[in-house]
Design a protein around this motif. Structure first.
Motif, PDB file in Angstrom:
ATOM      1  N   PRO A  34      29.044   0.864 -25.369  1.00 30.05           N
ATOM      2  CA  PRO A  34      27.711   1.276 -24.910  1.00 30.05           C
ATOM      3  C   PRO A  34      26.675   1.119 -26.020  1.00 30.05           C
ATOM      4  O   PRO A  34      27.021   1.221 -27.199  1.00 30.05           O
ATOM      5  N   HIS A  40      29.009  14.298 -21.645  1.00 23.91           N
ATOM      6  CA  HIS A  40      29.582  13.471 -22.706  1.00 23.91           C
ATOM      7  C   HIS A  40      28.583  13.386 -23.845  1.00 23.91           C
ATOM      8  O   HIS A  40      27.377  13.350 -23.615  1.00 23.91           O
ATOM      9  N   SER A  41      29.110  13.315 -25.057  1.00 24.50           N
ATOM     10  CA  SER A  41      28.183  13.224 -26.189  1.00 24.50           C
ATOM     11  C   SER A  41      28.861  12.516 -27.347  1.00 24.50           C
ATOM     12  O   SER A  41      30.080  12.420 -27.411  1.00 24.50           O
ATOM     13  N   GLU A  46      25.023  12.468 -22.492  1.00 24.97           N
ATOM     14  CA  GLU A  46      24.885  12.155 -21.066  1.00 24.97           C
ATOM     15  C   GLU A  46      25.053  13.453 -20.305  1.00 24.97           C
ATOM     16  O   GLU A  46      26.005  14.198 -20.550  1.00 24.97           O
ATOM     17  N   GLY A  89      24.566  11.847 -15.255  1.00 24.76           N
ATOM     18  CA  GLY A  89      24.579  10.497 -15.797  1.00 24.76           C
ATOM     19  C   GLY A  89      23.297  10.102 -16.502  1.00 24.76           C
ATOM     20  O   GLY A  89      23.140   8.960 -16.901  1.00 24.76           O
ATOM     21  N   ARG A 103      21.117   9.626 -19.570  1.00 25.70           N
ATOM     22  CA  ARG A 103      21.507   9.456 -20.974  1.00 25.70           C
ATOM     23  C   ARG A 103      20.286   9.625 -21.889  1.00 25.70           C
ATOM     24  O   ARG A 103      19.260   8.978 -21.673  1.00 25.70           O
ATOM     25  N   PRO A 143      27.177   9.086 -13.576  1.00 29.39           N
ATOM     26  CA  PRO A 143      28.043   9.367 -14.723  1.00 29.39           C
ATOM     27  C   PRO A 143      28.803   8.124 -15.167  1.00 29.39           C
ATOM     28  O   PRO A 143      29.287   7.350 -14.346  1.00 29.39           O
ATOM     29  N   SER A 144      28.888   7.933 -16.464  1.00 27.39           N
ATOM     30  CA  SER A 144      29.597   6.779 -17.007  1.00 27.39           C
ATOM     31  C   SER A 144      31.066   7.118 -17.144  1.00 27.39           C
ATOM     32  O   SER A 144      31.454   8.280 -17.075  1.00 27.39           O
ATOM     33  N   PRO A 169      33.547   7.773 -19.637  1.00 28.29           N
ATOM     34  CA  PRO A 169      33.365   8.051 -21.063  1.00 28.29           C
ATOM     35  C   PRO A 169      34.245   7.165 -21.924  1.00 28.29           C
ATOM     36  O   PRO A 169      35.355   6.801 -21.546  1.00 28.29           O
ATOM     37  N   ALA A 170      33.695   6.810 -23.077  1.00 28.08           N
ATOM     38  CA  ALA A 170      34.468   6.058 -24.053  1.00 28.08           C
ATOM     39  C   ALA A 170      35.349   7.043 -24.803  1.00 28.08           C
ATOM     40  O   ALA A 170      35.440   8.218 -24.455  1.00 28.08           O
ATOM     41  N   MET A 171      35.992   6.569 -25.849  1.00 27.11           N
ATOM     42  CA  MET A 171      36.870   7.409 -26.634  1.00 27.11           C
ATOM     43  C   MET A 171      36.103   8.602 -27.210  1.00 27.11           C
ATOM     44  O   MET A 171      34.894   8.529 -27.398  1.00 27.11           O
ATOM     45  N   ALA A 172      36.801   9.686 -27.432  1.00 25.75           N
ATOM     46  CA  ALA A 172      36.238  10.892 -28.031  1.00 25.75           C
ATOM     47  C   ALA A 172      35.092  11.440 -27.183  1.00 25.75           C
ATOM     48  O   ALA A 172      34.137  11.997 -27.692  1.00 25.75           O
ATOM     49  N   ASN A 173      35.208  11.260 -25.873  1.00 20.44           N
ATOM     50  CA  ASN A 173      34.235  11.791 -24.912  1.00 20.44           C
ATOM     51  C   ASN A 173      32.814  11.288 -25.154  1.00 20.44           C
ATOM     52  O   ASN A 173      31.831  11.943 -24.843  1.00 20.44           O
ATOM     53  N   ALA A 174      32.681  10.098 -25.733  1.00 19.27           N
ATOM     54  CA  ALA A 174      31.353   9.521 -25.937  1.00 19.27           C
ATOM     55  C   ALA A 174      30.872   8.942 -24.610  1.00 19.27           C
ATOM     56  O   ALA A 174      31.672   8.460 -23.811  1.00 19.27           O
ATOM     57  N   PRO A 175      29.557   8.997 -24.367  1.00 17.21           N
ATOM     58  CA  PRO A 175      29.035   8.359 -23.157  1.00 17.21           C
ATOM     59  C   PRO A 175      29.405   6.882 -23.151  1.00 17.21           C
ATOM     60  O   PRO A 175      29.315   6.218 -24.180  1.00 17.21           O
ATOM     61  N   GLY A 176      29.844   6.401 -22.012  1.00 17.10           N
ATOM     62  CA  GLY A 176      30.282   5.008 -21.915  1.00 17.10           C
ATOM     63  C   GLY A 176      29.137   4.092 -21.559  1.00 17.10           C
ATOM     64  O   GLY A 176      27.965   4.446 -21.707  1.00 17.10           O
ATOM     65  N   LEU A 177      29.483   2.898 -21.083  1.00 17.79           N
ATOM     66  CA  LEU A 177      28.450   1.956 -20.654  1.00 17.79           C
ATOM     67  C   LEU A 177      27.602   2.606 -19.564  1.00 17.79           C
ATOM     68  O   LEU A 177      28.122   3.318 -18.712  1.00 17.79           O
ATOM     69  N   PRO A 178      26.297   2.347 -19.583  1.00 10.39           N
ATOM     70  CA  PRO A 178      25.429   2.990 -18.584  1.00 10.39           C
ATOM     71  C   PRO A 178      25.847   2.618 -17.159  1.00 10.39           C
ATOM     72  O   PRO A 178      26.154   1.460 -16.890  1.00 10.39           O
ATOM     73  N   VAL A 179      25.863   3.615 -16.311  1.00  4.54           N
ATOM     74  CA  VAL A 179      26.205   3.378 -14.904  1.00  4.54           C
ATOM     75  C   VAL A 179      25.038   3.839 -14.038  1.00  4.54           C
ATOM     76  O   VAL A 179      24.407   4.855 -14.329  1.00  4.54           O
TER      77      VAL A 179
END
Lengths: 512, 465, 292
Positions: free
Chosen positions: A415, A454-455, A481, A485, A487, C198-199, C201-211
């Motif tokens: 991201p 998420h952060s 986020e 959703g 962000r 909601p995306s 989430p990437a690793m470590a609960n990071a926001p993922g690619l925008p959805v």
């Protein structure tokens, strides 16, 4: 070599409102001002002058002589504004007009006189114009500015033929040299009364005794040296103008005139192998009001049609539309700024044509919306987010610094780490977060509470110590986020425990 | 005292990168209560000797007294450390800590082929020799002052080296190399993870953890420190500008974004690595593997070839007396004789004979080639140096006392600089390379000499140490 | 005729796994016609290959808080349509005030090309529309992105007809993003509404690619009403082969089908009423709906 013609125009006394004159027949008028605690005459009307009053006289003395004297206080800012207005109007005679304080104007008329039928005719037209408007005005034409100034103030010689400057000023009193009072007094004591007394002396002893200013002023007044003139406005690279015996007011006439001038200017630029980067149309109203409208271009341009389109865009969106009043008697189109532009052949290069088409589009949009509203991204190499990019007006394209490309920091498939929208300045929010550097758990902004799902963070960005003030704070940025959703890019300004105040939270941007 | 040790710390011997003197790094780590410190400079072991000396001073004297501290800057002196611990610890406590403190000495290998940096610590003495040989190889390959290494140089024989792979940027790019290294040196490779507050730290840590698992190597928590305290960020920024040849205003992102590259308290490191506590625990396991200690090298000097039957000391004495006869035209004055005896006794006690022999050898080669040379330095004003022809200053005439310059208390190696005729200096350097073709390597000693010679080449000084 | 042909080709290509985007690359000469793919297979398939070039497409932010997502999506559409040509990005002061200013470092990370954008900050909707008309008439432009806050008087059916006409004449694609407003009758070929979603989430609960939840509210040439969850991605890394000394890797923004959400997030059923919420309701209103 062309002779430098200087024309001095000195309204005297300082122009009161032109209407005052008739009402003033009854009582002589003086303008008074406080000088070192005492009221003194700053200017006198011709009538008062005839009665023996002179500027500098104490007001009490003047009153003692003429009890029915009319006194008005000096209004220096208004005088200044009026002089500026006259100077603006004098632009119709020559583009090189300089202020010559306190009440004079200096016009460089080299190359302009022929438009008026010669220097004498120009002077006549100028005097007529301002006398008609009620000003007391004198004008002298000479070969150097200081010569003209000396003549208009001390002899009112209307015109000095080329080569006769020195002869014309020799009989004038030394006061005409425009030197400090102390020097003048010293010269008088030495028995030196008129310029001729000084003109033939060796300069070195004069400088030794009376200072460097004296020989300099002397040389300049004798037209042995030409002092530089500092025009009020940028002297255009080239210009074209059209005068009307019958003032015009119809917009069709104005358009036609502009089109004609645009063609003339284009020809001149073409001869110079240049294109304009800025153009200015000046509309001179018969009543002395001058309206100027300028447009800029992102690249050098001399296409008359493009130029006209720009002026139309600009004129359509003027907050204060062009008002011809009783008509314009002179319209001028000038080019204050230009760049090299080789004669372009009809290009078969599609890419170049595209570039030009885009540049013309941005010129038109800039003309209509204002130059700051049409921009490209420009970058600066900095960790500080708001410093890393700015909006560079496309018109200033040539001034753009070397690009630092906006390259993605994140890996493909990851991201974005930076927001696509940024707030300037950052907006204050209220946030709940774990101390010292936890990401917010929730935050409130614009009366909506956002629960964070998420952060990521912190990304710690410290001030640029060599640039920022000492109290600049380190920021901890978080990408968050909310449950829906949305962000956001939040930061906390300051670190816990580093200062007495509790760090505040801001939203600096939003991500798609 | 916590078990935390910063295993990747650069000093100002990482030229224009590290911002703190080795002694400040050691002192700060000590005051922070760390169990030790791993000093690893870029392709160099030059800083570790300074760190070692600093630690020994702390062991012997505790914290230097305040007045000495304020003078600052001079050799053997500490700059003041703004630390609460410094206020509360007494000298005895500092000495205790210093005695328990472990200084790991190694180097950060920076490769030319895009491989990630590898921080290398010798496991034992043979590893130290291998590291020094590797550095010498890189230095000989490169132009003045630089060091050119590729990962294959390390892969060729990594035996006896403990290696921390330091990924930069995308961890994916280095995985292949990590796995190659791990296969080549099983059990001796770690993957270093940093938490520099770059935003995606925790995500990156997760990825590194996975990469480490795939390669079968442990993850190791490090901070990759460039200075001892956050206040040194300014200095580090300035160094970066000099290094890159840019001004502060234009340096931009060549500079670090924040001041995180300092020695951090153990609890802070543990908090930063809360997602991977095993990476912090691994530090102790790593330390336990390292047997090597710079103290083991102290009296070991590259062997000087001596004639059969001679010890270096006996040979030096033989030479000294023989040359003294010649110097004083057969009649060594009584006073000089006494001084020579004293000096030789001290040289024997401190085991410096090989060093004097080395210098003598170099000077003799210069004489043979007709290259002008002149010795100077603290130990150069000795009667032995005069006798051996290293210097031209007759101590008998000047009443200079060698013992004042070399003393047991100073615990520093003797210092003799020899200036050579500038134009022909290269000939001498070539001789030195021929004489010690893999300096420090074959003997496994790695004395300061080779690095000093290399250093001297890179510098603009006219001398060879 | 040519447009239909292009559409057919695109459909064919989509069947063979080729994207319409690549197809458009082949047919650079044929401007004005053709489709551009969005990159998300499910959406492209439903559109018969992609969206029409040289047409007006409208993107509505469902709520004020979805403006960044709507703008992001609209800028991706403009980028896809422009196919390497410059994008004129017109934003009125209302959008600047409420959603911020375009930020190049973030746009680049989305795979957009900030160096190939002309930014126009319009005082109001009227200025924005005029600038859009002017830009759409310039054939050097690849696409025009116009962003308008609220419902300015100037934004009428006629105004959108004028935009659509300008687009069809020049072949320049127009994308109009509107926020803080409800739909009005317009001449747009398609109208989309966008809501942040909601995306994963990437690793470590990071926001993922925008959805984003993307709803096709209106489609002149086909069925409408479907909602997709799409990811805003960056793809097709290609190096700048032109000048070898400057090896800048460029990316293309595209959409992708969002992976199914874990944690019981149910995609919105299609056919729900599409009226944007009142501005003031903001997140609170959305929250009520999503938890319901």
């Amino acid at each position: 070599m062309m002779r430098n013609q200087k024309q001095q125009e000195a309204p005297e006394p300082p122009p009161a409102a032109p209407g005052n004159e008739s009402a003033g027949e009854a009582a002589p008028l003086v303008i008074a001002d406080k000088v070192k605690g005492a009221l003194r005459l700053a200017a006198v009307s011709p009538q008062a002058g005839r009665l023996g009053l002179t500027p500098g006289m104490a007001l009490a003395d003047a009153r003692a002589r003429i009890p029915h004297l009319r006194v008005r206080p000096l209004d220096a800012p208004s005088d200044q504004a009026l002089i500026e207005r006259i100077a603006e109007d004098c632009d119709r005679f020559t583009p090189v007009v300089a202020l010559d304080p306190p009440h004079g104007l200096m016009l460089e008329i080299t190359g302009c006189a022929h438009l008026f039928g010669g220097e004498g005719e120009l002077r006549k037209q100028l005097l007529l114009r301002y006398r008609k408007a009620g000003f007391h005005i004198h004008a002298s034409i000479a070969g150097a500015p200081d010569t003209a100034r000396a003549l208009v103030r001390f002899s009112r010689t209307p015109y000095v033929r080329p080569g006769e400057d020195e002869a014309a000023v020799r009989p004038l009193p030394i006061a005409a040299l425009d030197i400090p009072d102390t020097t003048r007094t010293a010269l008088s004591r030495a028995g030196l009364k008129i310029i001729a007394d000084l003109a033939d002396r060796a300069q070195v002893p004069l400088a030794e005794r009376f200072g460097q200013v004296l020989p300099l002023k002397l040389r300049r007044t004798l037209a042995r040296e030409i002092a530089p003139v500092h025009p009020r406005r940028i002297v255009p690279i080239c210009a074209a103008e059209r005068r009307f015996a019958e003032p015009i007011a119809a917009s069709a006439d104005i358009d036609a005139t502009l089109a004609d001038l645009a063609r003339q200017v284009a020809d001149r630029l073409s001869e110079r192998r240049e294109g304009g980067r800025a153009f200015e149309a000046s509309f001179f109203r018969t009543d002395g009001v001058v309206r100027r409208i300028s447009v800029e271009t992102g690249r050098a341009n001399r296409d008359p049609r493009a130029l006209l389109r720009l002026f139309h865009e600009r004129m359509e969106t003027l907050a204060d539309p062009l008002d011809p009043g009783f008509g314009f008697d002179l319209i001028r189109l000038s080019v204050p700024s230009a760049d090299t532009l080789e004669t372009t052949q009809v290009s078969l290069d599609g890419a170049a044509n595209m570039k030009h088409a885009l540049a013309d589009l941005s010129d038109r949009l800039s003309a209509r919306l204002g130059p700051r509203r049409v921009a490209h991204f420009a970058y600066a190499d900095s960790h500080i987010p708001e410093r890393a990019q700015r909006y560079a007006p496309t018109l200033a394209a040539s001034l753009r610094p070397t690009r630092v490309c906006a390259r993605p920091r994140s890996d493909p498939g990851d991201p974005p780490l930076r927001p696509s929208q940024i707030f300037d300045p950052p907006r204050y929010v209220s946030a709940f977060a774990e101390v010292p550097d936890g990401a917010p758990i929730k935050f409130g902004w614009r009366r909506v509470s956002h629960i964070i799902a998420h952060s990521e963070g912190p990304e710690r960005i410290a001030p640029e110590w060599f640039r920022d003030p000492d109290d600049a704070q380190t920021r901890d940025y978080y990408r968050v986020e909310d449950r829906h959703g949305r962000r956001f890019w939040l930061f906390r300004a300051g670190l816990y425990g580093e200062s007495a105040t509790i760090p505040r939270w801001y939203v600096h941007g939003m991500l798609a | 005292m916590s078990a935390y040790t910063e295993l990747v710390a650069a000093t100002n011997f990482s030229f224009l990168r590290g911002a703190s003197h080795p002694r400040d790094m050691v002192l700060t780590a000590l005051l922070l209560g760390h169990a030790g410190l791993g000093v690893a400079d870029r392709n160099s072991v030059a800083g570790v000797a300074r760190a070692w000396t600093a630690l020994k001073d702390l062991r012997a004297d505790g914290l230097p007294p305040a007045e000495k501290v304020r003078q600052g800057g001079g050799p053997g002196e500490f700059v003041w450390v703004e630390s609460e611990a410094a206020q509360t610890l007494d000298s005895k406590a500092v000495k205790e800590r210093a005695n328990a403190f472990r200084l790991l000495v190694g180097a950060r290998l920076v490769f030319m082929d895009g491989a990630p940096d590898v921080v290398v610590y010798p496991e034992h003495r043979s590893g130290w020799g291998r590291l020094c040989r590797l550095l010498t190889l890189g230095a000989r390959r490169a132009k003045k002052g630089a060091c050119e290494l590729v990962l294959d140089d390390l892969l060729e024989d990594p035996h006896g080296l403990l290696m921390i792979v330091m990924p930069e940027g995308d961890p994916g790019g280095m995985e292949g190399r990590l796995q190659r290294l791990a296969r080549r040196a099983p059990g001796a490779v770690w993957l270093g993870a940093t938490m520099h507050r770059r935003g995606d730290d925790r995500r990156r840590l997760g990825r590194l953890r996975e990469a480490a698992q795939r390669a079968g190597v442990p993850l190791l928590a490090v901070n990759d420190a460039l200075y001892h305290a956050p206040s040194e960020r300014d200095l580090q920024d300035v160094l970066s500008c000099i290094r890159e040849g840019v001004t502060m205003e234009t340096a931009g992102r060549l500079l670090e974004a924040n001041a995180e590259r300092h020695l951090k308290p153990a609890e802070e490191m543990e908090r930063l690595f809360r997602d991977a506590p095993e990476a912090v625990e691994e530090i102790k396991a790593f330390m336990d593997r390292v047997e090597f200690d710079l103290g083991q090298l102290r009296y070991e000097y590259p062997e000087e070839p001596t004639p059969p039957g001679y010890t270096p000391q006996a040979y030096l004495e033989e030479l000294t007396w023989r040359r003294a006869q010649w110097r004083y035209a057969g009649e060594v004055p009584e006073k000089v004789r006494g001084v020579l005896e004293d000096e030789l006794r001290l040289i024997d006690k401190l085991n410096y004979a090989p060093y004097f022999l080395t210098i003598y050898d170099i000077v003799r080669v210069a004489e043979d080639k007709g290259i002008l040379c002149q010795g100077r330095g603290s130990a150069a004003n000795s009667a032995v140096c005069y006798a051996l022809g290293i210097t031209a200053v007759d101590p008998a005439a000047h009443d200079l006392l060698f013992a004042r310059f070399i003393s047991e208390e100073r615990r520093e190696p003797p210092d003799i600089d020899v200036d050579f005729e500038h134009e022909r200096r290269e000939e001498i350097i070539q001789h030195i390379y021929e004489r010690w073709p893999s300096s420090g390597g074959h003997s496994g000693h790695g004395d300061p000499l080779p690095s000093q010679i290399r250093h001297s080449r890179g510098g603009q000084g006219s001398g060879t140490d | 005729m040519r447009e239909e042909l292009a559409k057919l080709k695109a459909q064919l290509a989509a069947h063979e796994g080729l994207t319409g985007h690549e197809l458009a690359g082949e047919e650079l000469g044929a401007r004005g016609g053709g489709l551009f793919s969005l990159g998300a297979k499910s959406v492209d398939a439903a559109l018969g290959g992609g969206l029409a070039r040289g047409a007006l497409h409208e993107v509505l932010a469902e709520t004020v808080l979805d403006t960044a997502s709507a703008s992001g999506l609209a800028s991706v559409l403009a980028h896809r349509a422009a196919n390497g040509r410059p994008v004129v990005w017109i934003r009125d002061d209302g959008v600047c005030r409420e959603a911020g200013m375009p930020y190049a470092p973030g746009l680049a990370e989305m795979g957009l090309d900030p160096d190939n954008m002309l930014l126009v900050f319009a005082r109001n909707g009227l200025d924005a529309l005029r600038a859009a008309n002017e830009s759409a008439a310039c054939d050097a432009v690849g696409a025009v992105l116009i962003e308008i806050w609220g419902a300015p008087k100037a934004l009428t059916l006629t105004a959108t007809r004028r935009l659509a006409l300008a687009a069809s004449l020049s072949g320049v694609t127009l994308v109009m993003m509107r926020a803080g407003a409800s739909p009005i009758p317009s001449a747009a070929t398609t109208r989309w509404s966008v809501r942040a979603a909601p995306s994963s989430p990437a690793m470590a609960n990071a926001p993922g690619l925008p959805v984003c939840a993307l709803t096709l509210q209106r489609h002149r040439a086909g069925p409408a009403g479907h909602t997709w969850n799409v990811e805003l991605r960056r793809e097709n890394a290609r190096s700048n082969a032109g000048d070898s000394d400057d090896e800048i890797i460029r990316y293309d923004a595209c959409l992708g089908d969002a992976p199914a959400l874990s944690g019981g997030m149910v995609p919105l059923p299609s056919g729900r009423p599409h009226d944007a919420e009142p501005e003031t309701a903001g997140g609170a209103g959305t929250a009520a709906r999503r938890t319901g």
